[in-house]
Enzyme design. Sequence first.
Site, PDB file in Angstrom:
ATOM      1  CD  GLU A   1       1.029  -1.489 -16.172  1.00 15.83           C
ATOM      2  OE1 GLU A   1       1.418  -1.946 -17.275  1.00 15.83           O
ATOM      3  OE2 GLU A   1       1.763  -1.385 -15.185  1.00 15.83           O
TER       4      GLU A   1
ATOM      5  CE  LYS B   1      -2.100   0.669  -4.302  1.00 13.21           C
ATOM      6  NZ  LYS B   1      -1.652   1.856  -5.079  1.00 13.21           N
TER       7      LYS B   1
ATOM      8  CB  VAL C   1      -0.929   0.038   1.234  1.00 16.63           C
ATOM      9  CG1 VAL C   1      -1.756   1.321   1.248  1.00 16.63           C
ATOM     10  CG2 VAL C   1      -1.844  -1.178   1.266  1.00 16.63           C
TER      11      VAL C   1
ATOM     12  CG  ASP D   1      -3.932   0.195  -7.509  1.00 15.31           C
ATOM     13  OD1 ASP D   1      -3.123  -0.739  -7.454  1.00 15.31           O
ATOM     14  OD2 ASP D   1      -3.720   1.309  -6.974  1.00 15.31           O
TER      15      ASP D   1
ATOM     16  N   GLY E   1       6.608   3.112  -8.043  1.00 15.43           N
ATOM     17  CA  GLY E   1       7.907   3.279  -8.682  1.00 15.43           C
ATOM     18  C   GLY E   1       8.932   2.299  -8.149  1.00 15.43           C
TER      19      GLY E   1
END
Length: 432
Positions: free
Chosen positions: A192, A207, A134, A203, A304
């Site tokens: 994406e 989380k 997360v 997504d 990242g």
Amino acid sequence: MSQKEIGVGLLGMGTVGRGVYRILNDNKDGIEKKTGAPIVVRKVLVRDTDKNRGVKTREGLLTTDINDILNDPDIDIVVELLGGINPALEYSLRALDKGKSVVTANKDMIALHGKELFAAADAGKRDLFFEGSVAGGIPIIRPLKECLAANRITQVIGIINGTTNYMLTRMSDECLGFEQALKEAQSLGYAEADPSADVEGYDAARKLAILASIAFNTRVSLDQVHVEGVTRITAEDIVYAANLNYVIKLLGIARDSAEGIEVRVHPTLLPKNHPLASVNDVFNAIFVTGDAVGDVMFYGRGAGELPTASAVTADVMNAARNLVNGSTGMIGCTCFESKPVKSMGLTSTEYYVRLDVADKPGVLASIAYIFGDNDVSLASVIQHTTGKSAELVLITHEVLEKNLQEALTGIKQLPVVNEVSNVIRVEGRKEG
């Protein structure tokens, strides 16, 4: 004095796996001093051992056989960075069964199979760490489980998807349309080729299920999270929000109350002076309220290679430190309560409603009548004539979701209403 080497097996050497490998090698001296033992990557599971991964690896490090990791007695910690459910879940459970600690950044696996994994870790008296699952490099799992453990957490609100936050920032700053902003995010590698997990809100929902389960000591499953994405947000909504002194953010909102838990992900109008309103680009932020600590906010890069690898590597260090000391670390599953989750209809907030209507007298009165008949009170109204029709933008006072939806059902049937163009929840006005 340093102990024997702690062996690590990496499952996957994609973006995050490469980052973990780099950090463990580049910072190995400091890591050894902080953990009490050298940490060595002994094997890395990959699909293709010949692929160029942009990092130098010693001969024999890469393998395509999971058993080279699971059956190696010198590998103490397995770092799962494959993503998805299968085979990640199988490999993680097997690793725990063989007495190895597991570190993962896999939000899907934790959100859907956390109970099973915690049970396996508890049975084997090994660690299961998942800080990287997360908000990337932002520490939030450990603070909720440990640093804020003395509090009764009443709410967790956050920007927990960097892709959509980047898109909404660009739409706001440059008046871009949704498709334009998405193409830009894809060209920069933030989105994406199939962006649905991000732009549809899934997504963030995964989380939020993890955060709510930890914060409220109650297992919250993914299917209990109400999810709406940003695909219906237009440049017009961005402009109207700005004119009303708001910004639009995709928020994950989890609240605990006497009536139960609410968990929802959706676009939200926030006052410009709200702490989350200035969180832009790919940055994430999570706003937590506890009964003792008050309000705290965690801010940073949510994704990242190196930010997420930072969180994963810290978990590896914690697991290694525990092995050196002959213990397990962060408290495991804390879902010892069974609080009910509210249906979305029983949640209440304020709303932004944008309508395309006929430009004639009496239209607003007929709409206001239906709102009033469903106990929906209007706080403000903006009317903009577009030619043959007019656009109405309404902000309501706080109202139950079910009342708002019943009102909209009636309004859609009015012959003077061409379309309900958008409905967006409003948060934080009282705080602002």
